[in-house]
Enzyme design. Structure first.
Site, PDB file in Angstrom:
ATOM      1  CB  THR A 120      -0.884  -0.133   1.210  1.00 63.70           C
ATOM      2  OG1 THR A 120      -1.720  -1.169   1.244  1.00 63.70           O
ATOM      3  CG2 THR A 120      -1.654   1.205   1.220  1.00 63.70           C
TER       4      THR A 120
ATOM      5  CE  LYS B  19      -5.342  -1.424   1.422  1.00 55.69           C
ATOM      6  NZ  LYS B  19      -4.066  -2.154   1.338  1.00 55.69           N
TER       7      LYS B  19
ATOM      8  CE  LYS C 183       1.750   1.446   4.726  1.00 58.59           C
ATOM      9  NZ  LYS C 183       1.119   0.713   3.644  1.00 58.59           N
TER      10      LYS C 183
END
Length: 443
Positions: free
Chosen positions: A101, A182, A251
């Site tokens: 990601t 995502k 994150k």
């Protein structure tokens, strides 16, 4: 083991990566894996994988490669900057899946760097994944893939080997759009994880039975995947290290807010989540499971509280928690869908992905569908609903936030949701559906 299947290089044998790599091993692929932690490589070898001594060793001779490290800085080192990096070691014409990601801008920068160093022969696929370690092990992940048609032709079989057939999404737009898909999914996931802590912490402050609250939420309109997944760890205080570190969701949420700032787009609920997660990091909780964020709201075990008495009061307070979660989920759905529209993600594709993925919730399933209908031309979808009006949701959240304040329990997300819903109410939406909240993003 079949000799007709290609050997696959793999980097990043953490919780998700280990599951992905061992699933391939289980399906008779030879997988050569590397991780910066030698014990992870040893564990992988015990599971039938081939250990690699360096990044280059994991790549040499392998026409297919998967990178599942935790972040863009880690990916940059592994791909290009390490003295024995992956990219220089890959054979000509190799297919490379970037499953980490990362920001879409980073995925695009990888494509540019490949061109700069003369490795445009590599078929790059931007392919972040979702679904948790269990689905990684089962080979039923959701995968969001953006790439050129040629790259997808080469890598489609490998994407299919790791995903649920119904959850492999090829997103139009090429490199970067898989990461954008995502990202807007993680709007939901990042808010819902913190909302779990907020709900369970408030339940403890109010003297409610934590297990009974869990069951009530799961049977209600406040159901969401993260609550169902994280609450068992809340009940047992399984945070050390747990399954999903706080640093990972921080994150991911940081990618959302950074992209939002770059795009000049408001993501207030994600911004709240980012700040509270950062406060947890400052307390030293980074390596702990993100379910441990409940300690922000209630520092002691949520199963050890002085219980309140009276069935009517227990039901009333439980209902308030459910309604506060509903309000949070409605605003999370609106933020995700609005941001998706802003960055060019197909809304129906987002809906199909998220409704049963880690960001899924009953409100996304119902209210999110109405939001998308309204954005795609059906204005009636934002009018009356069988759920509740926006004004009723404001009333319920106001009551819950007021009583949480009296109990000295913070309600970062519920208060944020209440503010957004109140803005919509002041704009004349009180009698309309809860889905009409999405109008305030003006997309």
């Amino acid at each position: 083991m079949s000799s007709t299947k290609p050997t696959i290089g793999f980097c990043g044998l953490g919780s998700m990566g280990f599951g992905m790599a061992t699933n391939l091993v289980k399906n008779d692929y030879q997988v050569k894996g590397y991780d910066v932690f030698p014990k992870a490589v040893e564990r992988f070898q015990e599971a039938g994988g081939i250990p690699a001594s360096t990044l280059a060793d994991s790549a040499e001779g392998n026409m297919f490669y998967i990178c599942m490290v935790a972040s863009a800085p880690q990916a940059q080192i592994a791909l290009f900057d390490d003295p024995k990096a992956i990219i220089p070691a890959l054979p000509k014409g190799a297919t490379f899946l970037l499953c980490s990601t990362v920001p879409s801008a980073y995925a695009q920068s990888v494509a540019k760097q490949l061109h700069t160093i003369g490795r445009s022969d590599i078929h790059l696929i931007d392919a972040p994944v979702s679904g948790g370690a269990g689905r990684a092990r089962a080979g039923t992940l959701s995968i969001m893939a953006g790439a050129s048609p040629a790259a997808l032709e080469h890598g489609q079989w490998l994407l299919a080997a790791m995903s649920d057939p119904a959850k492999l999404f090829v997103v139009d737009g090429g490199i970067g759009q898989g990461s954008n898909m995502k990202m807007v999914h993680q709007v939901l996931a990042g808010i819902h994880i913190l909302a779990t802590g907020e709900a369970m912490g408030l339940a403890a402050r109010w003297g409610l039975d934590a297990r009974a609250v869990r069951e009530a939420v799961l049977a209600s309109e406040a159901w969401n995947w993260m609550f169902e997944n994280r609450t068992p760890r809340v009940l047992t205080e399984d945070y050390f290290p747990g399954e999903s570190a706080l640093t990972i969701i921080l994150k991911d949420v940081g990618i959302v807010t950074a992209m939002a700032r770059l795009a000049g787009f408001p993501t207030p609920m994600s911004g709240i989540a980012e700040q509270v997660y950062t406060a947890g990091l400052a307390r030293g909780w980074g390596p702990n499971d993100d379910a441990g964020m409940v300690r922000t709201y209630y520092p002691d075990p949520v199963t050890k509280v002085e219980r309140i008495q009276g069935e009517d009061e227990i039901k009333r307070r439980t209902r308030l928690i459910i309604r506060m979660l509903v309000g949070i989920h409605v605003c999370a759905a609106a933020e995700s869908i609005a941001f998706a529209k802003h960055v060019g993600i197909p809304l129906e594709q987002l809906y199909t992905l998220a409704v049963d993925a880690a960001g899924g919730s009953q409100m996304f399933r119902e209210c999110g569908k109405d939001m998308i209908r309204g954005l795609t031309g059906d204005a009636d979808a934002w009018k009356t609903t069988a759920r509740s009006s926006l004004g009723t949701l404001v009333k319920d959240l106001s009551e819950g936030v007021n009583e949480a304040f009296e109990a000295k329990c913070p309600t970062f997300l519920a208060s944020g949701a209440l503010n957004l819903l109140t803005i919509a109410q002041r704009q004349g939406e009180a009698g309309n559906s809860d889905a009409s909240i999405i109008k305030i993003w003006n997309v």
